[in-house]
Design an enzyme around this catalytic site. Structure first.
Site, PDB file in Angstrom:
ATOM      1  N   THR A  12     -28.870   3.140  13.177  1.00 61.62           N
ATOM      2  CA  THR A  12     -27.978   2.167  12.532  1.00 61.62           C
ATOM      3  C   THR A  12     -28.815   1.018  11.978  1.00 61.62           C
ATOM      4  OG1 THR A  12     -26.179   2.777  13.996  1.00 61.62           O
ATOM      5  CG2 THR A  12     -26.031   0.609  12.966  1.00 61.62           C
ATOM      6  N   GLY A  70      -6.417  -4.154  26.080  1.00 66.88           N
ATOM      7  CA  GLY A  70      -7.206  -4.007  27.305  1.00 66.88           C
ATOM      8  C   GLY A  70      -8.061  -5.216  27.589  1.00 66.88           C
ATOM      9  N   LYS A 115     -21.329   2.333   7.948  1.00 67.68           N
ATOM     10  CA  LYS A 115     -21.470   2.362   9.410  1.00 67.68           C
ATOM     11  C   LYS A 115     -21.026   1.030  10.029  1.00 67.68           C
ATOM     12  CE  LYS A 115     -22.861   3.206  13.537  1.00 67.68           C
ATOM     13  NZ  LYS A 115     -22.537   4.289  14.408  1.00 67.68           N
ATOM     14  N   LEU A 137      -5.235   0.968  19.089  1.00 66.41           N
ATOM     15  CA  LEU A 137      -4.332  -0.168  19.314  1.00 66.41           C
ATOM     16  C   LEU A 137      -3.973  -0.259  20.790  1.00 66.41           C
ATOM     17  CD1 LEU A 137      -1.924  -0.018  16.232  1.00 66.41           C
ATOM     18  CD2 LEU A 137      -3.786  -1.630  16.651  1.00 66.41           C
ATOM     19  N   CYS A 155     -22.468  -0.522  20.957  1.00 65.67           N
ATOM     20  CA  CYS A 155     -22.407  -0.592  19.489  1.00 65.67           C
ATOM     21  C   CYS A 155     -21.601  -1.753  18.917  1.00 65.67           C
ATOM     22  CB  CYS A 155     -21.841   0.710  18.950  1.00 65.67           C
ATOM     23  SG  CYS A 155     -22.804   2.110  19.502  1.00 65.67           S
ATOM     24  N   LEU A 192     -20.639   9.263  16.019  1.00 64.77           N
ATOM     25  CA  LEU A 192     -20.181   9.871  17.272  1.00 64.77           C
ATOM     26  C   LEU A 192     -19.879   8.826  18.339  1.00 64.77           C
ATOM     27  CD1 LEU A 192     -22.767   9.916  19.418  1.00 64.77           C
ATOM     28  CD2 LEU A 192     -23.453  11.843  18.007  1.00 64.77           C
ATOM     29  N   ARG A 193     -18.926   9.180  19.203  1.00 62.87           N
ATOM     30  CA  ARG A 193     -18.505   8.268  20.273  1.00 62.87           C
ATOM     31  C   ARG A 193     -19.048   8.759  21.601  1.00 62.87           C
ATOM     32  NH1 ARG A 193     -12.427   9.593  19.382  1.00 62.87           N
ATOM     33  NH2 ARG A 193     -13.524  11.532  18.995  1.00 62.87           N
TER      34      ARG A 193
END
Ligand code: UGA
Length: 484
Positions: free
Chosen positions: A161, A301, A251, A298, A308, A196-197
């Protein structure tokens, strides 16, 4: 053949023949990418992105080389145990190593033997938020040196990144100088950011929403497209071919937008909490039905965490300031996020009054479920506040305790399971949405705790199932809050 993008259960699908076919088809599109040979790929930097993507390529039948300067990391990966927790990664890594499709090494010169070299080193934050480019520069220099005496065309792909302009203005000159070659002649260069997560990195690699190819020239774009066509068994996911700068900004703009959604819904949650009868979950459902808004991201929390969002927002803000523009919205997104930890602690104070010498249990340390990553986790911000206010903190997480222990030392007591974590507690705070915490019933809490006070910072539980408890939830309006 595995349908495009499907995650193979059986490793090595779509298999070499499919890849060969795909490359042949691709070859009709461009001039010099005609080849019946599979391209070999390498990854310089075996962090999250590098390792998961390398394993995925090996899994698709590509000869893959993974390079990292950290000898311990390489040694561990070689044993088939990934240094990160990621569902399915270990199994796929083992297969990739056993079949010798993946080779890992500290020796960067091995990239010489590959056609496409992915640059996947980290870009950590400098104190002012800017990204540190030293790893990118060093990796580009090493790659360039290795290619100096090579004759065939090589493609270098920046997956790290990086802020807009880095591929062209930083990577390009370093590569050209070290290799003695000109970009566009024997060397291709492009930016190809990754989306990707953590926790679903393998699935995301096989089924991405989109590909961004930020190419310096047409041939580079065609070559990278060809490689991905082979990877995906012929058909590409939605693909945007653009300039490196645009790809690089996509990104940052993606992560900044997602972070904005989280801070937005947390803002609405904080308002909802003050209004009798309101539940932010229903508000999110209501607004999410508007197709212009959409239902995802949504979930109110304790605030976003992970390696990231915070880092990328800070980098984008610093980048923008350097250009003379103050992106105030992004600053507010970060502020709201930082303050959200205080909101969680406030809820426990509403239940307990002073926190001094109270036993508070934190369930969940990872920044989200299915990962052992605690970087920038909201749990850490909450624990720090609880400690400042004099609480005694006990914490449990299914897998993140070793990482948390490194950071928190013995300032916190770590419990081996959730049952022992809540025993004799004055208040319990749910910080991560782990499935195992869902299994705890009101009875479990009432029987185990000294006083059954629960702060549901992830809105894991239905308040109506927890009648005998003092439950406060993020974004749950006043009158639903018992004891509040
Ligand atoms: C994020 C992006 O989603 C990826 O697309 C991107 O590739 C990645 O950053 C990266 O740049 O490497 P990740 O950090 O793994 O992925 O985690 P997310 O699933 O995006 O969650 C980030 C944080 O937001 C978590 O703490 C999560 O709990 C929180 N979140 C997410 C909410 O609080 N509410 C939501 O509705 C969604």
């Amino acid at each position: 053949m595995t349908p495009v993008g499907e995650v193979p259960d059986d490793p090595f699908l779509p298999g070499p023949m499919a890849i060969r076919e795909a490359e042949l088809r691709t070859s009709k599109r461009g001039p010099r990418i005609m080849t019946t040979q599979r391209q070999r790929v390498s990854f310089v930097g075996l962090g999250y992105v590098g390792l998961c993507t390398a394993v995925a390529f090996a899994n698709r039948g590509f000869e893959t080389i993974g390079v990292d300067i950290d000898a311990k990391r390489v040694a561990q990966i070689e044993t088939g145990r990934a240094p990160i927790h990621e569902p399915r990664l270990d199994r796929m890594l083992k297969t990739a190593l056993q079949t010798k499709r993946l080779k890992v090494t500290e020796d960067v010169s091995q990239v010489r033997a590959t056609d496409v070299i992915f640059l996947t080193v980290g870009t950590p934050s400098e104190p002012g938020g800017e990204i540190r480019l030293s790893f990118v520069e060093e990796a580009a220099r090493e790659i360039g040196r290795c290619l100096r005496d090579e004759h065939g065309y090589r493609l270098v792909v920046v997956k790290s990144t990086v802020t807009p302009g880095t591929t062209r203005s930083t990577v390009r000159p370093v590569l050209e100088e070290a290799s003695g070659k000109k970009i566009g002649v024997q060397l291709g260069l492009c930016a190809n950011p990754e989306f990707l997560r953590e926790g679903s990195a393998i699935d995301d690699t096989f089924q991405p929403d989109r590909l961004l190819i930020g190419a310096m020239d047409g041939e580079t774009a065609a070559r990278l497209e060809g490689l991905y066509r082979a990877f995906f068994g012929g058909k590409l996911p939605p693909t945007i071919v653009t300039t490196p700068e645009t790809a690089e900004l996509v990104k940052y703009a993606s992560n900044a937008f997602l972070a904005t959604k989280v801070s937005y819904i947390n803002t609405i949650a904080n308002i909802a909490q003050l209004v009798p009868g309101v539940d932010v979950e229903k508000v999110a459902e209501g607004i999410g039905l508007d197709p212009r808004i959409g239902p995802l991201f949504l979930k109110a929390g304790p605030g976003y965490g992970g390696s990231c969002f915070h880092k990328d927002l800070q980098a984008l803000i610093a980048f923008s300031h350097a250009l003379g523009y103050d992106p105030r919205l992004l600053g507010a997104v970060e502020e709201v996020n930082e303050e959200q930890a205080a909101k969680v602690v406030e809820l426990s104070e509403r239940l307990l009054g002073s926190l001094r010498d109270k036993r508070v249990t934190v369930l969940g340390l990872a920044f989200k479920k299915d990962t052992d990553d605690i970087r920038e986790a909201a749990s850490i911000r909450v624990i720090e506040r609880l400690k400042q206010k004099g609480a005694e903190v006990t914490a449990h997480d299914p897998i993140a305790i070793p990482n948390a222990r490194l950071l928190l030392g013995d300032s916190v007591e770590f419990a081996a399971d959730s049952a022992s974590a809540i025993r004799d507690a004055d208040c319990c705070i749910i910080m991560t949405e782990w499935d195992e915490f869902r299994k705890l019933s009101a009875k479990d809490y009432i029987e185990a705790m000294r006083s059954p006070n629960l702060v549901d910072a992830r809105r894991l539980y239905k308040p109506e199932d927890f009648e005998g408890l003092n439950l406060l939830g993020i974004g749950l309006g006043k009158d639903k809050a018992r004891g509040g």
